[in-house]
Design an enzyme around this catalytic site. Structure first.
Site, PDB file in Angstrom:
ATOM      1  CG  ASP A   1      -1.805   1.091   1.223  1.00 24.79           C
ATOM      2  OD1 ASP A   1      -2.928   0.580   1.318  1.00 24.79           O
ATOM      3  OD2 ASP A   1      -1.601   2.345   0.791  1.00 24.79           O
TER       4      ASP A   1
ATOM      5  CD  GLU B   1      -5.642  -1.460  -0.602  1.00 27.63           C
ATOM      6  OE1 GLU B   1      -5.888  -2.405   0.213  1.00 27.63           O
ATOM      7  OE2 GLU B   1      -6.238  -0.716  -1.021  1.00 27.63           O
TER       8      GLU B   1
HETATM    9  N1  DCP Z   1      -8.808   8.110  -1.383  1.00 27.95           N
HETATM   10  C1  DCP Z   1      -9.686   9.088  -1.602  1.00 27.95           C
HETATM   11  N2  DCP Z   1     -10.805   9.081  -0.991  1.00 27.95           N
HETATM   12  C2  DCP Z   1     -10.753   8.521   0.295  1.00 27.95           C
HETATM   13  C3  DCP Z   1      -9.545   7.738   0.495  1.00 27.95           C
HETATM   14  C4  DCP Z   1      -8.733   7.530  -0.372  1.00 27.95           C
HETATM   15  O1  DCP Z   1      -9.799   9.897  -2.920  1.00 27.95           O
HETATM   16  N3  DCP Z   1     -11.835   8.595   1.144  1.00 27.95           N
HETATM   17  C5  DCP Z   1      -7.449   8.275  -2.676  1.00 27.95           C
HETATM   18  C6  DCP Z   1      -6.493   9.123  -2.182  1.00 27.95           C
HETATM   19  C7  DCP Z   1      -5.360   8.286  -1.585  1.00 27.95           C
HETATM   20  C8  DCP Z   1      -5.676   6.981  -2.271  1.00 27.95           C
HETATM   21  O2  DCP Z   1      -6.928   6.906  -2.658  1.00 27.95           O
HETATM   22  O3  DCP Z   1      -4.232   8.713  -1.588  1.00 27.95           O
HETATM   23  C9  DCP Z   1      -5.033   5.714  -1.631  1.00 27.95           C
HETATM   24  O4  DCP Z   1      -5.916   5.568  -0.319  1.00 27.95           O
HETATM   25  P1  DCP Z   1      -5.216   5.085   0.777  1.00 27.95           P
HETATM   26  O5  DCP Z   1      -6.305   4.722   1.861  1.00 27.95           O
HETATM   27  O6  DCP Z   1      -4.059   4.037   0.605  1.00 27.95           O
HETATM   28  O7  DCP Z   1      -4.432   6.478   1.627  1.00 27.95           O
HETATM   29  P2  DCP Z   1      -3.203   6.802   1.197  1.00 27.95           P
HETATM   30  O8  DCP Z   1      -2.187   6.245   0.398  1.00 27.95           O
HETATM   31  O9  DCP Z   1      -3.436   8.366   0.980  1.00 27.95           O
HETATM   32  O10 DCP Z   1      -2.367   6.744   2.630  1.00 27.95           O
HETATM   33  P3  DCP Z   1      -1.948   5.783   3.495  1.00 27.95           P
HETATM   34  O11 DCP Z   1      -0.395   5.939   3.696  1.00 27.95           O
HETATM   35  O12 DCP Z   1      -2.537   5.868   4.683  1.00 27.95           O
HETATM   36  O13 DCP Z   1      -2.063   4.263   2.778  1.00 27.95           O
HETATM   37 MG    MG Z   2      -2.159   4.035   0.727  1.00 28.91          MG
END
Ligand code: DCP
Ligand code: MG
Length: 404
Positions: free
Chosen positions: A16, A115
């Protein structure tokens, strides 16, 4: 020191990316590095509108989280850099990451934009222990994209996914075989796959707070109390999860069609009509190739880009739109929890591949035949969704009037 994953067990990795959209922006704009970055502002609607897609780890320290209204993020972190979503760019980077993962095994199952699961059981002879593979993989991602990922290593998807989240960002957590239950025990029940807010509440009311509490439950009693799934839940809580990693290559051996909605939707009428249309298209393609299919796969992506695929196999091969729709609809009902839907797809596979009418399946229904002929003559779209076809006595039509 962690024991290596047992030799006979599966080796599953969950990868991820860290703060994905924000990390891409920080990579491309060095002035943003080390600063709180919030992605999700909608410049057309003014900075006070919209929700946070993601926040950099610097911004998370201020309490900014995904799905929070931008206005609230502003109050918490007024000095942050607020950026619009550049989906095209993130999709491109996502493709690059998935390509990198495929260098380690063919068995890569992307589950969302940032992911994926990998089954590296068979890569071990060539590439080494799963932990070694995970380190190499993290390095390869940094090398190719200049972005970091967190990786969980375990014998199952369930445990690997929870592990990848334990030491973010840039984490690597290995859960050795046999220690799954102990690893999961202290975690809150909501971390378990399949436990949504409603079930969580029920469990908490029953005094079940941690996954360990759940693992200690008598599954028959739990089943009586919850109605369903008691056995499965207790098994999961004990770390038992046999779901295979499904490579997308499966889709290449299938006939399928997808639809991405212009705007994410939760409207049941629209969703149903879309599935009808997709089932129809797939059935038509099967028939035009003289194929029948045994398995129907539904692809479902929600507004958060979570993607799930579910498959069901028929008793007998089919190329009928109605039969494909019926299965797709059932699968859809099983995964759709009311979130807005971004994409739906239907794939048919497991071909009974003789390019002629198979002996033991029903011939195309009258409605299907009529549609094929009309569309051949007048082109695709000459006939709208199956439910709209005016065929009295046709099950698809009456069903849609009843429920639709
Ligand atoms: N995303 C989105 N809306 C959400 C959740 C996520 O648009 N409610 C998008 C933005 C994130 C991407 O999907 O960058 C990946 O989601 P993740 O849950 O893996 O979150 P991140 O990668 O940003 O952070 P982490 O380091 O916690 O994985
Ligand atoms: Mg992520």
């Amino acid at each position: 020191m962690a024991d290596p994953i047992a030799a006979g067990a599966r080796a599953i990795l969950h990868v991820d990316m860290d703060a994905f959209y924000a990390a891409v922006e920080q990579r491309d704009r060095p002035e943003l590095r080390g600063r709180p970055v919030i992605v999700g502002a909608d410049p057309r609607r003014g900075h006070g509108r919209g929700v946070v897609a993601t926040a950099s780890y610097e911004a998370r320290r201020f309490g900014v989280t995904s799905a929070m209204p931008i206005s609230q993020a502003y109050r918490l972190c007024p000095k942050g850099a607020y950026l619009p979503v550049d989906m095209e760019k993130y999709s491109r980077v996502s493709d690059q990451v998935m390509q990198t993962l495929r260098r380690f095994t063919d068995l890569v199952e992307p589950v969302s934009i940032d992911e994926a699961f990998l089954d590296v059981t068979r890569s071990r002879r060539a590439l080494g222990e799963p932990e070694t593979i995970a380190r190499a993989l993290k390095e390869a991602i940094v090398g190719e994209t200049r972005l970091t990922a967190s990786v969980g290593v375990a014998c199952s998807k369930l445990v690997a996914k929870i592990a990848s989240d334990m030491r973010k960002p840039d984490g690597l957590v290995v859960v050795p075989a046999g220690t799954e239950a102990a690893f999961l025990a202290p975690l809150p029940v909501r971390r378990l796959w399949g436990v949504g807010p409603k079930l969580e509440e029920t469990l908490l009311q029953a005094g079940i707070h941690t996954i360990g509490d759940l693992a200690g439950c008598d599954s028959a009693r739990l089943e009586r109390r919850l109605g369903v799934h008691g056995h499965d839940l207790v098994e999961l809580a004990r770390g038992v999860d046999d779901r295979p990693v499904r490579a997308e290559a499966d889709e290449a051996k299938s006939v399928g069609q997808e639809h991405t909605f212009g705007a994410d939707t939760a409207d049941p009428k629209v969703l149903r009509a879309t599935l009808l249309d997709l089932a129809d298209g797939v059935a038509r393609r099967l028939r035009s190739h003289g194929l029948t299919a045994r398995t129907v796969t539904l692809k479902y992506r929600d507004e958060d880009f979570e993607t799930v695929t579910r498959a069901e196999t028929f008793e007998a091969d089919t190329h009928a739109g109605e039969a494909i729709f019926k299965v797709a609809w059932r699968l859809f009902a099983g995964v759709h929890a009311g979130k807005r839907v971004r994409l739906l797809g239907i794939y048919a596979s497991g071909f009974g591949g003789t390019p002629q009418l198979p002996l033991f399946t029903e011939p195309p229904s009258r409605a299907d035949r009529v549609r094929d002929v009309l569309e051949e003559r007048f082109g695709r779209g000459a006939v709208t969704g199956a439910s709209l076809l005016p065929q009295p006595g046709r099950p698809g039509a009456s069903r849609s009037r009843r429920r639709g």
